[in-house]
Design a protein around this motif. Structure first.
Motif, short mmCIF file in Angstrom:
data_model
loop_
_atom_site.label_atom_id
_atom_site.label_comp_id
_atom_site.label_asym_id
_atom_site.label_seq_id
_atom_site.Cartn_x
_atom_site.Cartn_y
_atom_site.Cartn_z
N SER A 206 3.08 -1.44 6.92
CA SER A 206 4.33 -2.18 6.77
C SER A 206 4.10 -3.65 7.08
O SER A 206 3.36 -3.99 8.01
N PRO A 207 4.75 -4.56 6.35
CA PRO A 207 4.63 -5.99 6.68
C PRO A 207 5.20 -6.32 8.05
O PRO A 207 4.76 -7.28 8.69
N HIS B 259 2.59 -5.35 10.57
CA HIS B 259 1.54 -6.37 10.53
C HIS B 259 1.89 -7.54 11.45
O HIS B 259 1.02 -8.09 12.13
N GLY C 114 4.59 -11.56 4.99
CA GLY C 114 4.81 -10.68 3.85
C GLY C 114 4.73 -11.40 2.53
O GLY C 114 4.35 -10.82 1.50
N TRP D 22 2.08 -9.13 1.05
CA TRP D 22 2.76 -8.04 0.36
C TRP D 22 3.41 -8.47 -0.95
O TRP D 22 3.43 -7.69 -1.91
N VAL E 99 1.40 -7.93 -4.15
CA VAL E 99 1.31 -6.52 -4.54
C VAL E 99 2.61 -6.07 -5.20
O VAL E 99 2.61 -5.39 -6.23
N PHE E 100 3.75 -6.47 -4.61
CA PHE E 100 5.05 -6.12 -5.20
C PHE E 100 5.20 -6.74 -6.59
O PHE E 100 5.75 -6.13 -7.50
N THR F 31 -5.17 -6.52 7.98
CA THR F 31 -4.57 -6.51 6.64
C THR F 31 -5.04 -5.27 5.90
O THR F 31 -6.24 -5.06 5.74
N ARG G 42 -6.05 -3.78 -0.44
CA ARG G 42 -5.07 -3.87 -1.53
C ARG G 42 -4.90 -2.53 -2.25
O ARG G 42 -3.78 -2.12 -2.59
N MET H 78 -2.73 -0.31 -0.29
CA MET H 78 -1.34 -0.73 -0.36
C MET H 78 -0.69 -0.25 -1.65
O MET H 78 0.42 0.30 -1.64
N LEU I 46 2.41 2.27 -1.89
CA LEU I 46 3.70 1.72 -2.31
C LEU I 46 4.17 2.21 -3.68
O LEU I 46 5.37 2.37 -3.91
#
Length: 235
Positions: A21-22, A25, A165, A169, A172-173, A207, A210, A213, A217
């Motif tokens: 989770s950000p 982190h 984030g 993050w 990635v989103f 971190t 990737r 993640m 997600l």
């Protein structure tokens, strides 16, 4: 024994309840920047543990910091607690006005920026929502001191951690959603900051990779869309 140095009292053990989770982190990087050893206790948010529920009965979320018999929930609260409870490089400025500004913009990240980003990413809300998200990114970018690596100067501080984030993050989103909100041509200083943050040695230690993640997600995309639509209806 005569002549022996007095024993230093052992410090209370530090544990962190979290998962990928950000917000978790944030707590991890604060502890690492301060040089605080800690035990990471991974929880399952689908089946929350008794330990988590006992130490955060109000929000029932991670992260939760356990310091001896103390429990501290909420990522921004944890950062400030870690800064005050442990020695090491300061995470907040010494100047009262600078501290207040860092706190204000950290709340801006949580209360406004991420909501705008989330709706623009997942709610298929159109150009107006994307513009609002980019305007919020521009407001954050304007807080970067000219010529400095980070929001707090040459060292990572509270606002850098709060905005982490965006650096780790959000890319990635964006890949998952097929939407670009943070781009070099529109936010060059913020993109430069994101690279500085993501490649910092201490940050890299906590971190997630990737690929991990994305694997974690991607199955949650449907949930992201539904929460974004609910947010959009309230905005």
């Amino acid at each position: 024994m005569e002549g022996a140095a007095p024993k230093t009292p052992a410090q209370p053990a530090v544990k962190l309840i979290g998962w990928l989770s950000p917000y978790v982190h944030r707590a991890e990087v604060a502890l690492r920047l301060k040089g605080v050893p800690y035990e990471f206790i991974e929880d399952d948010m689908g089946h929350k543990s008794g330990l988590l529920l006992a130490h955060n009965p109000v929000h029932r979320k991670v992260p939760v910091l356990l310091h001896g018999d103390r429990s501290i929930p909420e990522s921004l609260v944890i950062i400030e607690y870690v800064d005050e409870a442990f020695t090491g490089p300061p995470l907040l400025p010494a100047d009262p006005l600078a501290r207040a500004n860092a706190r204000f913009w950290a709340r801006f990240v949580d209360d406004k920026l991420w909501k705008a980003l989330w709706v623009a990413l997942w709610a298929e809300a159109g150009e107006a929502r994307a513009r609002e998200a980019k305007e919020s990114l521009a407001l954050l970018e304007a807080q970067l001191p000219e010529g400095s690596r980070f929001f707090g100067g040459d060292a990572i501080g509270l606002l850098d951690i709060a905005a982490s984030g965006v650096a780790l993050w959000l890319p990635v989103f964006q890949e998952m959603a097929g939407v670009t909100l943070l781009a070099e041509d529109e936010h060059p200083a913020l993109c430069r900051w994101a690279r500085e943050y993501a490649t910092h040695d201490t940050v890299r230690q906590c971190t997630p990779e990737r690929g991990r993640m994305l694997a974690f997600l991607t199955p949650k995309r449907g949930m992201f869309v539904s929460t974004a639509k609910a947010m959009a209806a309230q905005m």
